[in-house]
Scaffold this motif. Sequence first.
Motif, PDB file in Angstrom:
ATOM      1  N   PRO A  23      60.336  35.479  72.159  1.00 39.12           N
ATOM      2  CA  PRO A  23      61.077  36.314  70.817  1.00 39.12           C
ATOM      3  C   PRO A  23      60.341  37.701  70.831  1.00 39.12           C
ATOM      4  CG  PRO A  23      59.224  34.720  70.444  1.00 39.12           C
ATOM      5  CD  PRO A  23      59.400  34.483  71.934  1.00 39.12           C
ATOM      6  N   HIS A  24      60.766  38.605  71.802  1.00 40.43           N
ATOM      7  CA  HIS A  24      60.424  39.880  71.929  1.00 40.43           C
ATOM      8  C   HIS A  24      58.746  40.059  71.781  1.00 40.43           C
ATOM      9  CE1 HIS A  24      62.026  44.093  71.205  1.00 40.43           C
ATOM     10  NE2 HIS A  24      60.845  44.237  71.844  1.00 40.43           N
ATOM     11  N   VAL A  25      58.007  39.439  72.580  1.00 40.84           N
ATOM     12  CA  VAL A  25      56.815  39.672  72.269  1.00 40.84           C
ATOM     13  C   VAL A  25      56.038  40.402  73.536  1.00 40.84           C
ATOM     14  CG1 VAL A  25      56.361  37.472  71.064  1.00 40.84           C
ATOM     15  CG2 VAL A  25      56.316  37.345  73.595  1.00 40.84           C
ATOM     16  N   GLY A  26      56.825  41.144  74.243  1.00 34.79           N
ATOM     17  CA  GLY A  26      56.205  42.003  75.306  1.00 34.79           C
ATOM     18  C   GLY A  26      55.018  42.841  74.959  1.00 34.79           C
ATOM     19  N   SER A  27      54.969  43.332  73.946  1.00 41.24           N
ATOM     20  CA  SER A  27      53.662  44.132  73.465  1.00 41.24           C
ATOM     21  C   SER A  27      52.742  43.418  72.493  1.00 41.24           C
ATOM     22  CB  SER A  27      54.014  45.525  72.752  1.00 41.24           C
ATOM     23  OG  SER A  27      54.765  45.199  71.636  1.00 41.24           O
ATOM     24  N   ALA A  28      52.737  42.100  72.393  1.00 41.52           N
ATOM     25  CA  ALA A  28      51.980  41.198  71.300  1.00 41.52           C
ATOM     26  C   ALA A  28      50.698  40.759  72.313  1.00 41.52           C
ATOM     27  CB  ALA A  28      53.077  40.104  70.966  1.00 41.52           C
TER      28      ALA A  28
ATOM     29  N   VAL B 261      50.508  52.915  75.293  1.00 41.73           N
ATOM     30  CA  VAL B 261      49.735  51.899  74.903  1.00 41.73           C
ATOM     31  C   VAL B 261      50.273  50.693  75.119  1.00 41.73           C
ATOM     32  CG1 VAL B 261      48.563  53.514  73.194  1.00 41.73           C
ATOM     33  CG2 VAL B 261      50.443  52.133  72.510  1.00 41.73           C
ATOM     34  N   LEU B 262      51.533  50.343  75.130  1.00 40.60           N
ATOM     35  CA  LEU B 262      51.924  49.150  75.493  1.00 40.60           C
ATOM     36  C   LEU B 262      52.476  48.924  76.941  1.00 40.60           C
ATOM     37  CD1 LEU B 262      55.204  49.998  75.594  1.00 40.60           C
ATOM     38  CD2 LEU B 262      54.868  49.415  73.083  1.00 40.60           C
ATOM     39  N   THR B 263      52.238  49.863  77.843  1.00 40.68           N
ATOM     40  CA  THR B 263      52.667  49.817  79.057  1.00 40.68           C
ATOM     41  C   THR B 263      52.373  48.688  79.834  1.00 40.68           C
ATOM     42  OG1 THR B 263      52.987  52.281  79.346  1.00 40.68           O
ATOM     43  CG2 THR B 263      52.941  51.064  81.386  1.00 40.68           C
TER      44      THR B 263
ATOM     45  N   THR C  62      46.857  45.578  72.451  1.00 41.55           N
ATOM     46  CA  THR C  62      48.017  46.504  72.479  1.00 41.55           C
ATOM     47  C   THR C  62      48.670  46.877  70.773  1.00 41.55           C
ATOM     48  OG1 THR C  62      48.756  45.888  74.667  1.00 41.55           O
ATOM     49  CG2 THR C  62      50.468  46.954  73.163  1.00 41.55           C
ATOM     50  N   ARG C  63      48.953  45.735  70.052  1.00 40.22           N
ATOM     51  CA  ARG C  63      49.362  45.967  68.835  1.00 40.22           C
ATOM     52  C   ARG C  63      48.531  46.599  68.008  1.00 40.22           C
ATOM     53  NH1 ARG C  63      53.669  42.292  68.094  1.00 40.22           N
ATOM     54  NH2 ARG C  63      55.043  42.792  69.713  1.00 40.22           N
ATOM     55  N   GLU C  64      47.222  46.636  68.187  1.00 41.39           N
ATOM     56  CA  GLU C  64      46.328  47.451  67.401  1.00 41.39           C
ATOM     57  C   GLU C  64      46.116  48.848  67.858  1.00 41.39           C
ATOM     58  OE1 GLU C  64      42.283  45.952  65.768  1.00 41.39           O
ATOM     59  OE2 GLU C  64      41.572  47.370  67.287  1.00 41.39           O
ATOM     60  N   ALA C  65      46.374  48.958  69.261  1.00 44.38           N
ATOM     61  CA  ALA C  65      46.511  50.413  69.708  1.00 44.38           C
ATOM     62  C   ALA C  65      47.797  51.016  69.087  1.00 44.38           C
ATOM     63  CB  ALA C  65      46.388  50.478  71.285  1.00 44.38           C
ATOM     64  N   MET C  66      48.958  50.533  69.153  1.00 42.47           N
ATOM     65  CA  MET C  66      50.142  51.009  68.659  1.00 42.47           C
ATOM     66  C   MET C  66      49.867  51.113  67.133  1.00 42.47           C
ATOM     67  SD  MET C  66      52.649  48.092  70.420  1.00 42.47           S
ATOM     68  CE  MET C  66      54.261  48.748  69.880  1.00 42.47           C
ATOM     69  N   ALA C  67      49.259  50.352  66.370  1.00 38.23           N
ATOM     70  CA  ALA C  67      49.495  50.552  64.924  1.00 38.23           C
ATOM     71  C   ALA C  67      48.402  51.836  64.721  1.00 38.23           C
ATOM     72  CB  ALA C  67      48.482  49.270  64.330  1.00 38.23           C
TER      73      ALA C  67
ATOM     74  N   ALA D 299      63.401  44.965  78.097  1.00 41.90           N
ATOM     75  CA  ALA D 299      63.527  46.305  77.501  1.00 41.90           C
ATOM     76  C   ALA D 299      64.227  46.185  76.308  1.00 41.90           C
ATOM     77  CB  ALA D 299      64.594  47.015  78.580  1.00 41.90           C
ATOM     78  N   ARG D 300      65.651  45.993  76.239  1.00 39.38           N
ATOM     79  CA  ARG D 300      66.430  45.773  74.987  1.00 39.38           C
ATOM     80  C   ARG D 300      67.548  44.729  75.515  1.00 39.38           C
ATOM     81  NH1 ARG D 300      62.690  47.487  72.616  1.00 39.38           N
ATOM     82  NH2 ARG D 300      62.642  49.196  71.524  1.00 39.38           N
ATOM     83  N   GLY D 301      67.978  43.816  74.531  1.00 36.46           N
ATOM     84  CA  GLY D 301      68.777  42.786  74.709  1.00 36.46           C
ATOM     85  C   GLY D 301      70.173  43.221  74.909  1.00 36.46           C
TER      86      GLY D 301
ATOM     87  N   ILE E  59      57.053  53.197  60.263  1.00 34.90           N
ATOM     88  CA  ILE E  59      58.192  51.907  60.136  1.00 34.90           C
ATOM     89  C   ILE E  59      57.930  51.291  61.441  1.00 34.90           C
ATOM     90  CG2 ILE E  59      59.973  53.370  58.918  1.00 34.90           C
ATOM     91  CD1 ILE E  59      61.110  54.145  61.648  1.00 34.90           C
ATOM     92  N   MET E  60      58.683  50.227  61.667  1.00 29.09           N
ATOM     93  CA  MET E  60      58.785  49.224  62.655  1.00 29.09           C
ATOM     94  C   MET E  60      60.163  49.554  63.245  1.00 29.09           C
ATOM     95  SD  MET E  60      55.862  47.814  62.614  1.00 29.09           S
ATOM     96  CE  MET E  60      54.798  48.683  61.284  1.00 29.09           C
ATOM     97  N   LEU E  61      60.562  48.701  64.369  1.00 29.45           N
ATOM     98  CA  LEU E  61      61.816  48.573  64.868  1.00 29.45           C
ATOM     99  C   LEU E  61      62.976  48.398  63.912  1.00 29.45           C
ATOM    100  CD1 LEU E  61      61.695  47.239  68.496  1.00 29.45           C
ATOM    101  CD2 LEU E  61      62.058  49.488  67.930  1.00 29.45           C
ATOM    102  N   SER E  62      62.583  47.443  63.068  1.00 27.86           N
ATOM    103  CA  SER E  62      63.607  46.937  62.265  1.00 27.86           C
ATOM    104  C   SER E  62      63.994  47.813  61.046  1.00 27.86           C
ATOM    105  CB  SER E  62      62.915  45.536  61.642  1.00 27.86           C
ATOM    106  OG  SER E  62      61.634  45.749  61.164  1.00 27.86           O
TER     107      SER E  62
ATOM    108  N   THR F 149      56.917  55.769  63.981  1.00 29.54           N
ATOM    109  CA  THR F 149      57.376  54.411  64.509  1.00 29.54           C
ATOM    110  C   THR F 149      56.349  53.706  65.370  1.00 29.54           C
ATOM    111  OG1 THR F 149      59.160  52.957  65.243  1.00 29.54           O
ATOM    112  CG2 THR F 149      58.958  55.136  66.253  1.00 29.54           C
ATOM    113  N   MET F 150      56.330  52.296  64.924  1.00 32.20           N
ATOM    114  CA  MET F 150      55.362  51.633  65.789  1.00 32.20           C
ATOM    115  C   MET F 150      56.069  50.885  66.847  1.00 32.20           C
ATOM    116  SD  MET F 150      52.576  48.960  64.337  1.00 32.20           S
ATOM    117  CE  MET F 150      52.249  47.393  65.879  1.00 32.20           C
ATOM    118  N   SER F 151      56.536  51.767  67.686  1.00 34.34           N
ATOM    119  CA  SER F 151      57.360  51.274  68.885  1.00 34.34           C
ATOM    120  C   SER F 151      57.184  52.313  69.740  1.00 34.34           C
ATOM    121  CB  SER F 151      58.571  50.886  68.434  1.00 34.34           C
ATOM    122  OG  SER F 151      59.498  52.064  67.939  1.00 34.34           O
ATOM    123  N   VAL F 152      57.719  52.051  71.010  1.00 36.28           N
ATOM    124  CA  VAL F 152      58.224  53.266  72.079  1.00 36.28           C
ATOM    125  C   VAL F 152      59.561  53.384  71.815  1.00 36.28           C
ATOM    126  CG1 VAL F 152      58.475  51.410  74.129  1.00 36.28           C
ATOM    127  CG2 VAL F 152      57.607  53.780  74.586  1.00 36.28           C
ATOM    128  N   GLY F 153      60.312  52.465  71.640  1.00 38.88           N
ATOM    129  CA  GLY F 153      61.936  52.633  71.251  1.00 38.88           C
ATOM    130  C   GLY F 153      61.991  53.337  70.275  1.00 38.88           C
ATOM    131  N   CYS F 154      63.299  54.181  70.203  1.00 40.64           N
ATOM    132  CA  CYS F 154      63.449  55.110  68.889  1.00 40.64           C
ATOM    133  C   CYS F 154      64.914  54.871  68.675  1.00 40.64           C
ATOM    134  CB  CYS F 154      63.117  56.477  69.098  1.00 40.64           C
ATOM    135  SG  CYS F 154      61.200  56.983  69.427  1.00 40.64           S
TER     136      CYS F 154
END
Length: 351
Positions: free
Chosen positions: A310-315, A99-101, A319-324, A261-263, A50-53, A73-78
């Motif tokens: 628009p929340h692109v810190g790891s974009a 991987v997104l640090t 990084t997105r490939e490493a996360m996926a 981090a988070r809004g 899953i994603m954050l959404s 989850t493809m995110s560091v946040g849970c």
Amino acid sequence: ITRDIGEKALKILEQERSDLNVYLQIWSEPRPADRDWLLRHIEGASGVLIMLSEKVDEEFLEAAGPSLKVVSTMSVGCEHVNVPALAKRGIKLGYTPDVLTEAVADISVMLALMATRNAAVGMKVVASGEWPTYPWSPFSFCGPQLSTLSPSKPSPKIAGFIGYGRIGRATARRLAAFGLAHVIYASSTSASLASSPTPDSLPPFPPNPTPDTAIEVSLATLAAHSDVLFVLAPHTPQTHHIVNNELLDLMKPTAVVVNAARGSLVDSDALAAALREGKIFGAGLDVVEGEPFIEKDHPLLKESNCVILPHVGSATFETREAMATLAARNLLSGLLDEPLEAGVDMSQYLN
Ligand code: 8YV
């Protein structure tokens, strides 16, 4: 799988483990998976990526039934996952730390530079066609200087962090190259203005400060002394609106707030008021409360010196490939009853 995770990650699931007959259901539209679709397809599934959404709550787990072994989850946040509910059912949870640090540290520095250098104002002037007639003077567009390297050698600036974990430290390492080595931080798990509302003076920094010699201070002290205040902590009940009116009141008028981090760690209305009233100089936000539903008349969009991304810190592609791929490997390991490469320690949720 609730989004297109790219060829490399899909290949891991389709080919890498031929001993497992993986049958995939993929929501590949570029928007959050419809809840109905999700609840329908999770029934009887062994794992989900899953994603954050996508919210994994009791309803989701009930729909899944006893077959579910792993949530990846493809995110560091849970925070979208009810972790105790997973722990209770013996379901593993994979996530994508580390991987997104570097990518998020990069964007944190970028936002700090954009906020201090008035980028939002400058970009608006260019985009609106006002540049040729803009009333320029040597001090227009100016902002506080982050870099304390030669030739002008201004006095050292102080970087402050709410939460000083992996991403905070990686950000501080980058800032050191700007001569910004004086680092203070407040722990995101214990800091509160209520318990210690008055700032103290700073203890002396060591002669050659580095990111590793960062000094822990109270939240009030952090707010009062930071030239750039980085918000890099998870969203918890403790950190909700940790940047609020009271904290902003303590800040320097030349300081900026950066949130990657988070809004919900920042009270948007309080930040907008602080910018409007000149309590702080600017803000650089990769995340905003209520995102992505940010209306055109959002209070922060009215403030001139507020950069919002628009929340692109790891974009980044890398990084997105490493996360996926990490999320895919976590899923696969869970399906095979193997330890996850990056799994949340569920033991702390069991009691
Ligand atoms: C991404 C993030 O936007 O990992 C997180 O927790 O907030 C970001 O890296 C997102 O996770 C991509 O799914």
